[in-house]
Scaffold this motif. Structure first.
Motif, PDB file in Angstrom:
ATOM      1  N   VAL A  86       0.856  -1.115  -0.019  1.00  0.00           N
ATOM      2  CA  VAL A  86       0.069   0.098  -0.066  1.00  0.00           C
ATOM      3  C   VAL A  86       0.898   1.255  -0.094  1.00  0.00           C
ATOM      4  CG1 VAL A  86      -1.663   1.457   1.319  1.00  0.00           C
ATOM      5  CG2 VAL A  86      -1.953  -1.120   1.251  1.00  0.00           C
ATOM      6  N   ALA A  87       1.938   1.275   0.804  1.00  0.00           N
ATOM      7  CA  ALA A  87       3.017   2.533   0.993  1.00  0.00           C
ATOM      8  C   ALA A  87       3.384   2.776  -0.647  1.00  0.00           C
ATOM      9  CB  ALA A  87       3.877   2.319   1.971  1.00  0.00           C
ATOM     10  N   ASN A  88       3.728   1.734  -1.268  1.00  0.00           N
ATOM     11  CA  ASN A  88       4.566   1.958  -2.680  1.00  0.00           C
ATOM     12  C   ASN A  88       3.367   2.477  -3.429  1.00  0.00           C
ATOM     13  OD1 ASN A  88       7.146   1.149  -2.254  1.00  0.00           O
ATOM     14  ND2 ASN A  88       6.495  -1.112  -2.689  1.00  0.00           N
ATOM     15  N   ILE A  89       2.100   2.065  -3.551  1.00  0.00           N
ATOM     16  CA  ILE A  89       1.136   2.647  -4.532  1.00  0.00           C
ATOM     17  C   ILE A  89       0.788   4.230  -4.288  1.00  0.00           C
ATOM     18  CG2 ILE A  89      -1.173   2.377  -4.862  1.00  0.00           C
ATOM     19  CD1 ILE A  89      -0.880  -0.863  -4.709  1.00  0.00           C
ATOM     20  N   SER A  94       1.900  10.371  -5.344  1.00  0.00           N
ATOM     21  CA  SER A  94       2.648  11.436  -4.489  1.00  0.00           C
ATOM     22  C   SER A  94       2.606  12.825  -5.343  1.00  0.00           C
ATOM     23  CB  SER A  94       3.837  11.308  -3.740  1.00  0.00           C
ATOM     24  OG  SER A  94       3.669  10.353  -2.859  1.00  0.00           O
ATOM     25  N   THR A  95       2.137  14.000  -4.912  1.00  0.00           N
ATOM     26  CA  THR A  95       2.043  15.029  -5.682  1.00  0.00           C
ATOM     27  C   THR A  95       3.141  16.107  -4.992  1.00  0.00           C
ATOM     28  OG1 THR A  95       0.264  15.993  -4.101  1.00  0.00           O
ATOM     29  CG2 THR A  95      -0.265  14.991  -6.131  1.00  0.00           C
ATOM     30  N   SER A  96       3.899  15.643  -4.139  1.00  0.00           N
ATOM     31  CA  SER A  96       4.932  16.532  -3.551  1.00  0.00           C
ATOM     32  C   SER A  96       6.012  15.853  -3.054  1.00  0.00           C
ATOM     33  CB  SER A  96       4.415  17.385  -2.363  1.00  0.00           C
ATOM     34  OG  SER A  96       4.189  16.808  -1.275  1.00  0.00           O
ATOM     35  N   GLY A 164       5.537   4.783 -12.039  1.00  0.00           N
ATOM     36  CA  GLY A 164       5.401   3.612 -12.547  1.00  0.00           C
ATOM     37  C   GLY A 164       6.071   2.579 -11.962  1.00  0.00           C
ATOM     38  N   VAL A 165       7.272   2.839 -11.163  1.00  0.00           N
ATOM     39  CA  VAL A 165       8.207   1.803 -10.496  1.00  0.00           C
ATOM     40  C   VAL A 165       7.279   1.315  -9.231  1.00  0.00           C
ATOM     41  CG1 VAL A 165      10.272   1.598  -9.132  1.00  0.00           C
ATOM     42  CG2 VAL A 165      10.258   2.454 -11.543  1.00  0.00           C
ATOM     43  N   LEU A 166       6.934   2.586  -8.602  1.00  0.00           N
ATOM     44  CA  LEU A 166       6.099   2.153  -7.447  1.00  0.00           C
ATOM     45  C   LEU A 166       5.136   1.564  -7.466  1.00  0.00           C
ATOM     46  CD1 LEU A 166       7.361   5.640  -5.195  1.00  0.00           C
ATOM     47  CD2 LEU A 166       8.426   3.259  -4.984  1.00  0.00           C
TER      48      LEU A 166
END
Length: 401
Positions: A86-89, A94-96, A164-166
């Motif tokens: 969930v943390a990776n998604i 993230s916008t900042s 995309g990686v995360l």
């Protein structure tokens, strides 16, 4: 029949768990230059992602280790895997800079509840005489995860960017957590814990009264001198004119390949050169490769150096993990979580120390100092660490003499 063939089948489930958790550990390293560009920060600032992941992983260890001993190791591992996914998604959305920073804190907590508990489960299942080989099997999952996490993240980064990686890794970890949950149910790894608070307090006293607790200082230095280098590898390659994120991922993945070489050779090397020989040879091999990287070779030679560095690193690190597993029987998860605490605190300080050294002294002197320290560490460990039974082993009739 070989020693590895007599290892419990449940180790396969534990190996899958470490594989899933390790996918994210080095995921951002190959794409840090692009993260820095997107948020308008320096590479040194972006390298803080590695530090915050390691720092969170470290500081949560005493809590997670105690929770594993009190409430159940397998259950805690599954919850932490789901949190990591969930943390990776969330990081991908993230916008900042600070939102991404916060997501890496959550990822550090999730990852922190998997690997040390996996080592503790492995130590519970396997006696001391086969433990380093069994831990090597567990490490194989971790190294394969690191290998794919670093190499695939560079490849994905070239096509889908760091977001995309995360996102991709987050989905993979969540799927893996479901598979691990099913596997744990079938492997009878969810027995009620036998530890209580009084035993846990006694375990802490037993751990730090043992002279082999020096292994904690040793893994701190390892984390500092070796893993602290990784956030700067992509920028070193950029300085050489190699700007492909895929290439950076391949170079960093070389370390995990070296770890896999260790898992395939430990059962042959250990009987021949012994624990002390493993620690001295491993540290020397790491130091020589740090010197090689300091010379600034092309990416192909750097990849080769990272392979040998990974092999040498796990020769000494695997020994230190076994010493940590024998500090206490009653509080083994706590002992191994403290091992991870000190190791990841080293990884927290390492990027900061490398950044300071590179800025004020330059790349080459900084890497040469790290090489000297790690070589000396191998000899010190060989002199100070001794294979002994835990002081609380007599209280457990199921523990082999």
């Amino acid at each position: 029949m070989t020693a590895s063939s007599r290892l419990p089948p449940a180790l396969n489930i534990i190996t899958l768990a470490t594989f899933a958790a390790s996918l994210s550990a080095r995921a951002l390293d190959p794409v840090l230059p692009h993260v820095a560009d997107d948020f308008g920060v320096s590479i040194a600032t972006a390298a803080a992602f590695a530090s915050v992941f390691a720092f969170t992983f470290a500081i949560i260890q005493p809590v997670l280790g105690a929770a594993a001993d009190l409430f159940g190791k397998a259950r805690l591992m599954v919850v932490c895997l789901m949190l990591l996914g969930v943390a990776n998604i969330l990081g991908a959305m993230s916008t900042s800079f600070w939102l991404l920073f916060a997501s890496r804190i959550l990822a550090g907590i999730g990852s922190g509840g998997v690997f040390p508990v996996a080592l503790s489960l492995t130590s519970d299942l396997v006696g001391p005489e086969k433990r380093q080989i069994a831990i090597g099997r567990t490490l194989m999952g971790s190294m394969t995860g690191n290998l794919l996490g670093a190499s695939v993240s560079g490849l994905i980064g070239d096509f889908l960017g760091w977001r995309g990686v995360l996102a991709v890794l987050g989905v993979l970890v969540i799927v893996a957590s479901g598979a691990v949950l099913i596997g744990f149910r079938g492997a009878a790894l969810t027995q009620p814990p036998k530890t209580n608070l009084a035993a846990l307090r006694h375990g802490y006293r037993t751990i730090f009264a043992n002279p082999n607790a020096f292994c904690y200082a040793a893994v701190f230095i390892e984390g500092c001198c070796v893993l602290g280098l990784f956030p700067y590898i992509a920028s070193f390659l950029f300085d050489l004119g190699e700007t492909s994120l895929s290439i950076a991922g391949v170079v960093i993945a070389g370390f995990a390949v070296g770890g896999l070489v260790y898992t395939l050779t430990v059962s042959r090397l250990l009987p021949k050169i012994g624990v002390n020989g493993m620690m001295i040879a491993g540290a020397a091999l790491v130091g020589l490769q740090l010197m090689a990287v300091a010379a600034g070779p092309g990416w192909k030679l750097q990849t080769l150096s990272l392979i040998f560095m990974g092999w040498g690193f796990y020769m000494i690190h695997g020994c230190l993990q076994v010493f940590a597993s024998e500090l206490s029987v009653e509080a083994r998860a706590t002992a191994l979580s403290l091992h991870s605490f000190f190791f990841f605190m080293g990884q927290t300080i390492g990027p900061i120390a490398y950044g300071f050294g590179i800025l004020h002294a330059g790349k080459t002197p900084t890497l040469l100092v790290a090489a000297t320290i790690i070589i000396a560490l191998g000899f010190v460990c060989a002199k100070l660490l001794r294979q002994t039974r835990p002081a609380d082993a007599a209280a457990r009739p199921d523990v082999e003499p």
